[in-house]
Design an enzyme around this catalytic site. Structure first.
Site, PDB file in Angstrom:
ATOM      1  N   ASP A 136       0.870  -1.197   0.000  1.00  0.00           N
ATOM      2  CA  ASP A 136       0.000   0.000   0.000  1.00  0.00           C
ATOM      3  C   ASP A 136       0.898   1.237   0.000  1.00  0.00           C
ATOM      4  O   ASP A 136       1.761   1.382   0.869  1.00  0.00           O
ATOM      5  CB  ASP A 136      -0.904  -0.001   1.238  1.00  0.00           C
ATOM      6  CG  ASP A 136      -1.964  -1.095   1.149  1.00  0.00           C
ATOM      7  OD1 ASP A 136      -2.318  -1.490   0.016  1.00  0.00           O
ATOM      8  OD2 ASP A 136      -2.422  -1.572   2.202  1.00  0.00           O
ATOM      9  N   LYS A 140       0.327  10.222   0.302  1.00  0.00           N
ATOM     10  CA  LYS A 140       0.341  11.545   0.958  1.00  0.00           C
ATOM     11  C   LYS A 140       1.416  11.576   2.043  1.00  0.00           C
ATOM     12  O   LYS A 140       1.498  10.654   2.862  1.00  0.00           O
ATOM     13  CB  LYS A 140      -1.015  11.829   1.616  1.00  0.00           C
ATOM     14  CG  LYS A 140      -2.116  12.017   0.608  1.00  0.00           C
ATOM     15  CD  LYS A 140      -3.392  12.446   1.301  1.00  0.00           C
ATOM     16  CE  LYS A 140      -4.501  12.509   0.262  1.00  0.00           C
ATOM     17  NZ  LYS A 140      -5.754  11.957   0.721  1.00  0.00           N
ATOM     18  N   ASP A 172       5.324   0.859  -8.014  1.00  0.00           N
ATOM     19  CA  ASP A 172       5.193   1.792  -9.134  1.00  0.00           C
ATOM     20  C   ASP A 172       5.096   3.224  -8.613  1.00  0.00           C
ATOM     21  O   ASP A 172       4.815   4.136  -9.385  1.00  0.00           O
ATOM     22  CB  ASP A 172       3.928   1.459  -9.932  1.00  0.00           C
ATOM     23  CG  ASP A 172       2.694   1.458  -9.035  1.00  0.00           C
ATOM     24  OD1 ASP A 172       2.754   0.831  -7.955  1.00  0.00           O
ATOM     25  OD2 ASP A 172       1.688   2.093  -9.394  1.00  0.00           O
ATOM     26  N   THR A 210       2.094  -9.374 -10.916  1.00  0.00           N
ATOM     27  CA  THR A 210       1.040  -9.338  -9.898  1.00  0.00           C
ATOM     28  C   THR A 210      -0.107  -8.506 -10.472  1.00  0.00           C
ATOM     29  O   THR A 210       0.047  -7.781 -11.448  1.00  0.00           O
ATOM     30  CB  THR A 210       1.496  -8.704  -8.557  1.00  0.00           C
ATOM     31  OG1 THR A 210       1.440  -7.284  -8.681  1.00  0.00           O
ATOM     32  CG2 THR A 210       2.881  -9.146  -8.136  1.00  0.00           C
ATOM     33  N   ARG A 211      -1.229  -8.592  -9.804  1.00  0.00           N
ATOM     34  CA  ARG A 211      -2.416  -7.855 -10.236  1.00  0.00           C
ATOM     35  C   ARG A 211      -2.182  -6.338 -10.199  1.00  0.00           C
ATOM     36  O   ARG A 211      -2.532  -5.624 -11.125  1.00  0.00           O
ATOM     37  CB  ARG A 211      -3.510  -8.198  -9.228  1.00  0.00           C
ATOM     38  CG  ARG A 211      -4.856  -8.344  -9.749  1.00  0.00           C
ATOM     39  CD  ARG A 211      -5.712  -8.755  -8.549  1.00  0.00           C
ATOM     40  NE  ARG A 211      -7.062  -8.306  -8.730  1.00  0.00           N
ATOM     41  CZ  ARG A 211      -7.937  -8.943  -9.489  1.00  0.00           C
ATOM     42  NH1 ARG A 211      -7.591 -10.035 -10.122  1.00  0.00           N
ATOM     43  NH2 ARG A 211      -9.159  -8.472  -9.612  1.00  0.00           N
ATOM     44  N   GLU A 213       0.640  -4.832 -10.342  1.00  0.00           N
ATOM     45  CA  GLU A 213       1.610  -4.453 -11.371  1.00  0.00           C
ATOM     46  C   GLU A 213       0.910  -4.263 -12.706  1.00  0.00           C
ATOM     47  O   GLU A 213       1.174  -3.295 -13.431  1.00  0.00           O
ATOM     48  CB  GLU A 213       2.684  -5.518 -11.509  1.00  0.00           C
ATOM     49  CG  GLU A 213       3.620  -5.197 -12.655  1.00  0.00           C
ATOM     50  CD  GLU A 213       4.784  -6.150 -12.715  1.00  0.00           C
ATOM     51  OE1 GLU A 213       5.824  -5.799 -12.178  1.00  0.00           O
ATOM     52  OE2 GLU A 213       4.626  -7.242 -13.279  1.00  0.00           O
TER      53      GLU A 213
END
Ligand SMILES: C[S@@+](CC[C@H](N)C(=O)[O-])C[C@H]1O[C@@H](n2cnc3c(N)ncnc32)[C@H](O)[C@@H]1O
Length: 231
Positions: A136, A140, A172, A210-211, A213
């Protein structure tokens, strides 16, 4: 008695539940998960190998496996390695259990709560690899302290990784990649292995993806792949 998820979670700030589970998914969680779930109410065995249903030569950990696509592919590809997968998000765990119902794997154990609890349970130098893939991002600045990578969790990684073990990180989110590089550079136990740009721009060996990604690539955010060695 089986361990229940704790209320006091140190490093989990995400969602525990998403869309309502289908009856089949709920049944898998009730029936299949207890047999695969690590029981943290018992002390960890000094040698983790007996936790698995088959002989294993080493153990790897994946933190926050999402739907488990990467974890299942890796565990299927390396039957001689034991894998521990952690995912507190119920719908993600249900997805992996559905995949396991189709293709069972004897070298896999699971946990459905904060990974910090497993890290603090594991014996010293018991892992050859920790994968933290698209954690995660908490983009911020005021939420950066929620990021899984931090001094405390790197100390935990350093304790449970065997010398020469790997910490593999993919993201990312540029600020999280920089954050991880800086935290690992400051930590005495980790060396970044990269020698040339391809070492962080190209995926890890045999990478199934991965999903998250796939989503990042669709949305035009190139990921970085960082490998750190435990000294
Ligand atoms: C952005 S998703 C990425 C999922 C997957 N690794 C992928 O790449 O598709 C991050 C996952 O980490 C899990 N997670 C967050 N904090 C965690 C913690 N403290 N322990 C274990 N998992 C955690 C979340 O539930 C979420 O499924």
């Amino acid at each position: 008695m089986a361990e229940r998820p704790s209320r006091a979670r140190e490093a989990f700030f995400g969602r525990l539940k998403g869309p309502r589970l289908r009856p089949g998914q709920a049944a898998l969680l009730a029936e299949a998960l207890p047999g695969l779930r690590l029981d943290l109410s018992e002390p960890a065995p000094a040698d983790l190998a007996p936790l698995f249903g088959v002989p294993v030569r080493a153990v790897r950990l994946e933190i926050g496996f999402g739907g488990g696509e990467h974890l299942h592919a890796e565990a299927a590809r390396r039957p001689e390695v034991g894998f521990i997968g952690i995912e507190p998000f119920v719908n993600g765990m249900a997805k992996l259990l559905a995949r396991l119902a189709e293709q069972p794997l004897a070298n896999l154990r699971l946990f459905d709560d904060d990974a910090v609890r497993v890290l603090d349970w594991l014996p010293d130098a018991s892992l050859e690899e920790i994968d933290l893939l698209y954690p995660d991002p908490w983009p911020k600045r005021r939420h950066w302290k929620r990021r899984f990578v931090g001094e405390g969790n790197l100390d935990r990684f350093a304790r449970v990784l065997a010398p020469g073990g790997r910490f593999c990180f993919a993201s990312d989110i540029d600020t999280y990649v920089d954050w991880t590089l800086q935290h690992c550079a400051r930590h005495p136990a980790f060396d970044w292995t990269a020698r040339r740009p391809a070492d962080w721009t190209e995926p890890f060996a045999d990478w199934p993806g991965t999903r998250y990604e796939a989503k990042a690539l669709r949305e035009g955010r190139p990921p970085a792949y960082l490998t750190f060695l435990r000294r």
